[in-house]
Each structure stands twice: as C-alpha cells, then as structure tokens.
Enzyme design. Structure first.
Site, PDB file in Angstrom:
ATOM      1  N   GLY A 104      -1.942 -12.518  35.952  1.00  0.00           N
ATOM      2  CA  GLY A 104      -1.647 -11.600  37.050  1.00  0.00           C
ATOM      3  C   GLY A 104      -2.431 -10.309  36.945  1.00  0.00           C
ATOM      4  N   GLN A 180       2.529  -5.043  40.062  1.00  0.00           N
ATOM      5  CA  GLN A 180       1.098  -5.007  39.767  1.00  0.00           C
ATOM      6  C   GLN A 180       0.275  -4.602  40.983  1.00  0.00           C
ATOM      7  OE1 GLN A 180       0.169  -8.831  38.061  1.00  0.00           O
ATOM      8  NE2 GLN A 180       1.021  -8.308  36.060  1.00  0.00           N
ATOM      9  N   GLU A 326      10.363  -9.962  32.741  1.00  0.00           N
ATOM     10  CA  GLU A 326       9.660 -10.852  31.822  1.00  0.00           C
ATOM     11  C   GLU A 326      10.529 -11.263  30.631  1.00  0.00           C
ATOM     12  OE1 GLU A 326       6.997  -7.785  29.220  1.00  0.00           O
ATOM     13  OE2 GLU A 326       6.759  -7.753  31.389  1.00  0.00           O
ATOM     14  N   ARG A 398       6.320 -17.998  28.368  1.00  0.00           N
ATOM     15  CA  ARG A 398       7.684 -17.560  28.076  1.00  0.00           C
ATOM     16  C   ARG A 398       8.685 -18.717  28.158  1.00  0.00           C
ATOM     17  NH1 ARG A 398       6.722 -12.496  26.907  1.00  0.00           N
ATOM     18  NH2 ARG A 398       5.361 -11.249  28.238  1.00  0.00           N
TER      19      ARG A 398
END
Length: 459
Positions: A104, A180, A326, A398
């Site tokens: 990303g 972002q 996250e 993750r």
C-alpha cells in the site's frame, strides 16, 4: 486443486510445551522505512537511513525510487554502527516502471513523487493490488494538476505522466478507506509549487497514528505542517512548499511486528523482551501495551526496551481498533483462545487491505472450530475449543503470524505460505522457533543469531 496446492509446503506451526522466556530483536519499521525513503529521495542533499527494514515492501520502494533516478547505496553507516542506506537525491525522470507488489505504501506514496519526474512512470503490481483502492490519490493528483492514465479504474495499473513539477494547492478527498491517501499527498507536498492543503471529507479516518507519523517525519526534515493535532482546522492538513533537509535517521523496531512475540508471552504465561522499544513513538503498535495488558498480561517499559509477561490466561476484550487496524488479526487470534467473548470494532476498512481480513479471519478461525461472526465494522469472537487444520493466509503476512499464535495453543495447525511474512518480517519462522527454543540463561533470540538477513554476516 486444493486451496493450498499453489503453495504445497505447509508450515507446521510450533506448539508451545511451556512458558516462553526470550528476548526477540524485531527488525525495523516498514512504515518508518518507506516514509523515510520517500522524504530522503525528495530532499535537497544526501542522507543516511540506519537500521532500515529489508523486506519485500521496502525493497520494492527502494527499487521504484532507483527507477526514477534516486541513488540508494546499501552498506555500513558512517560510524560503522551497522547497516545503513545512503540516499542520494537526483533529478527524477521517466520513462520508468514501478512494481508495487501488494504494498500500500508503494502504490499510494509514489504516484505523487512520479508527478515530479520528467517523463512517464508506469505503475503495476500483484493481482490483489488491482483491487485495492487508489482513487483518493488519483483524483486528488488530477485536481492538483497531474495527468494520470488509469482508464477510469481508480486503481492499478496506471501511468503518471510526470511534468517535472506539480502546482499543488487545496484539494478535498475522502480518505475513509485508507489514511495512506492523506500521507501520500503530504509526503511530496513540500516539492509542490504551492504546497498542499488536504481536506478529508468522508467518515472517520482510520489509522490516525500513521498520519501523525507522516507529520512528525516531515517536520524532522524541515517541512512546515499545520495539522488538527496542533490546533489546526479539523480534518485539514497544510504543508508549505520548501526544501527538505537530508538527515541521519535511525529506524525504530516495527512495533506491530512485535505483536506475535508479545502474544506468545500472553498465550504461554511466559515473558518476552523486545529491545529498543521507543519511549515515545507514533507507531500504532505501541497500543499493544494497553490492549495486551487488558487481555491478561503486564508490561514494563524502560530505556532498554519492553518486557511483557503473561499471566497464563487470556481474557476477551471489547475494543475499537479504528486507529490500529493492522493489529486486528493478532488480537483476533488471541480472542479465539480467550476465556470470554470479544468484540473488535472500527475496522471495516480491513476489507480493503492485503486481503479482506475480516472475511479471512472469520473463515480460517471457524475452520479450526472457532465461532467468529462478521459485523458491519468488525468481528464478534466467542471462544470455542479449537482443533488442528490448514490455515490459509491469502498472501497476507498478518494472517500468517495470527495462525502462528493460534498454533502455540492448538496442536496440528499448518500454515499455508508462511513465506508471505517476508512482506514486512523477514525470517519470521526462524525468529519464532528461536523464541520458543531460547534459553533465558544464555542469549535468547539475539540479532547475531536470528535477526533479519541484513543483520547476519555474509547474508
């Protein structure tokens, strides 16, 4: 063809036979490394980046900047203190081709940089990257004077036709699907003719700590930034045009990547120390201290690092993870092993990450006997006795580390494509087994023994 046949080698997640007691040196922060690379590339003079993370995402960023003319030399820092990258700014140019992988930060931070290049820069990446939202950056850059060809997709692949400069100025965007979008515009804004004024017009912004990180790093290289946090207008960020200074920056350990190791202490009732945990940081992973304490552990933060100790029990939690999304996969893994239900909220945007993380966590934990239900913006997890089985990762680092956490308590968990952890955490399998095998009376897991490939002599 089975779901795992594309990656036939399944990784048997180690099952803990006792309490862990180890020191784990976590590699540098991906978020800091990639922001630092962009800022150094746009600076007016060379700078050093010490202890950078060498992972797929950061190497993609470095190669992309090199393709546009930036010099990035890998070696030892000027004082001989360890690996460092020397970034040498140059006139940005095209034609160039950028492979974003599924990063990303690369797909969103570099189109604004490409607007400052002299010539076209083409962006492409993994198939999943085509599905991740990029419209906020594309539409904003067009409003600021850029020419971008994306065939009206609002996503990759695309070509930025750099003109060597960008007007900049005020722009309104909806960044509710990714913070972002804001960081991407702010990072390059000092080089825009008029700077930038970014106004967020959508729902609550996710992952605000990452925007604070961007602002702090901009200020550290001499940029003038007005932001809501310092008395500015709500949801508006202003960056003035200016030269950026070359700096000597040391990258902090990636605190979000410390999550599975701290979780191991919680699951096994053991103790894990992470050296060099910063006393002050904008990293979202710092929230682990509070969250994991609420889930049954205790921590001690000193100038040398963080020591986290588990109690032998994992408690359920009701928590809004909007600012630290996250961390959701690791927290969900712990919640599946807890002694009471959990509700994780504020993370609808995770459906647009490396994979649809909410759907993936629900499916994979339930396949092991769990009871996970998706909500509009999160998960409800009711602990059940779990059993072994294959845990799919969907090329999401993750998901892989979350599976490793479950495997500590559940025999027979096999992780499909554990190699996907190389996206941000190189050598994770070695770090994980080293933590479980560590002798607390000797060295634990040390950089010389089990650090990243960049930390091992001759690697």
């Amino acid at each position: 063809m089975t779901e795992s046949s594309a990656h036939p080698a399944l990784w048997p997640a180690p099952h803990a036979t006792g309490a862990v007691d180890a020191t784990v040196t976590v590699p540098g922060s991906k978020s800091v490394t990639n922001r630092a690379l962009v800022l150094a590339a746009l600076s007016s003079e060379p700078g050093w980046l010490r202890r950078p993370l060498r992972s797929r995402d950061t190497l993609l960023m470095a190669e992309a900047l090199r393709a546009m003319g930036v010099g990035i030399e890998e070696g030892v820092g000027p004082d001989g203190s360890g690996e460092a990258w020397r970034v040498i700014p140059a006139g940005l140019h095209g034609p160039a081709t950028v492979d974003v992988g599924n990063a990303g930060t690369v797909m969103r931070f570099l189109p604004p940089v490409a607007c400052l290049a002299d010539g076209p820069v083409h962006f492409d990446g993994d198939p999943r990257s085509y599905e991740r939202p990029l419209h906020g950056v594309i539409d904003a850059l067009r409003a600021l004077g850029a020419r971008i060809d994306d065939e009206a997709r609002g996503a990759l692949p695309l070509t930025v036709h750099g003109a060597g400069a960008l007007d900049g100025g005020p722009v309104a965007i909806d960044a509710s699907s990714s913070s972002q979008f804001v960081s991407a515009l702010l990072l390059s804004a000092p080089r825009f003719n008029q700077g930038v004024e970014v106004r967020h017009t959508g729902r609550a912004l996710p992952s605000m700590p990452h925007i604070r990180m961007t602002v702090d790093m901009l200020r550290a290289v001499g940029a003038q930034v007005d932001e809501p946090e310092t008395g500015g207008e709500p949801d508006v960020w202003r960056v003035s045009p200016s030269a950026l200074l070359g700096r000597d920056l040391t990258v902090e350990p990636d605190l979000s990547n410390a999550q599975p190791f701290l979780a191991a202490a919680l699951v096994t009732g053991g103790r894990v120390t992470v050296p060099d945990w910063p006393l002050r940081t904008t990293q979202p992973g710092d929230a682990l201290r509070e969250i994991f304490t609420a889930m049954g552990g205790s921590c001690e933060l000193t100038e040398s690092g963080l020591t986290f100790t588990g109690s032998g029990r994992v408690h359920g939690i009701d928590v809004d993870l909007g600012e630290v999304g996250e961390l959701t996969p690791g927290i969900a893994a712990l919640a599946a092993l807890a002694d009471s239900p959990s509700t994780l909220s504020g993370v609808a945007h995770l459906r647009l990450h490396e994979t649809d993380r909410l759907a993936a966590l629900t499916k994979e934990i339930n396949n092991l006997g769990g009871d996970v239900t998706e909500t509009a913006d999160g998960l409800v997890i009711r602990p059940r006795p779990l059993h072994g089985g294959v845990f799919q990762t969907y090329d999401d680092h993750r998901m892989a580390t979350a599976a490793a956490v479950i495997g500590l308590a559940v025999p027979g968990v096999e992780v499909e494509n554990i190699g996907t952890t190389a996206k941000t955490l190189p050598d994770f399998p070695d770090l994980w087994t080293g933590m479980l095998d560590a002798d607390p009376d000797t060295v634990g897991v040390t950089p010389g023994a089990l650090g990243t490939s960049a930390e091992r002599p001759g690697a």
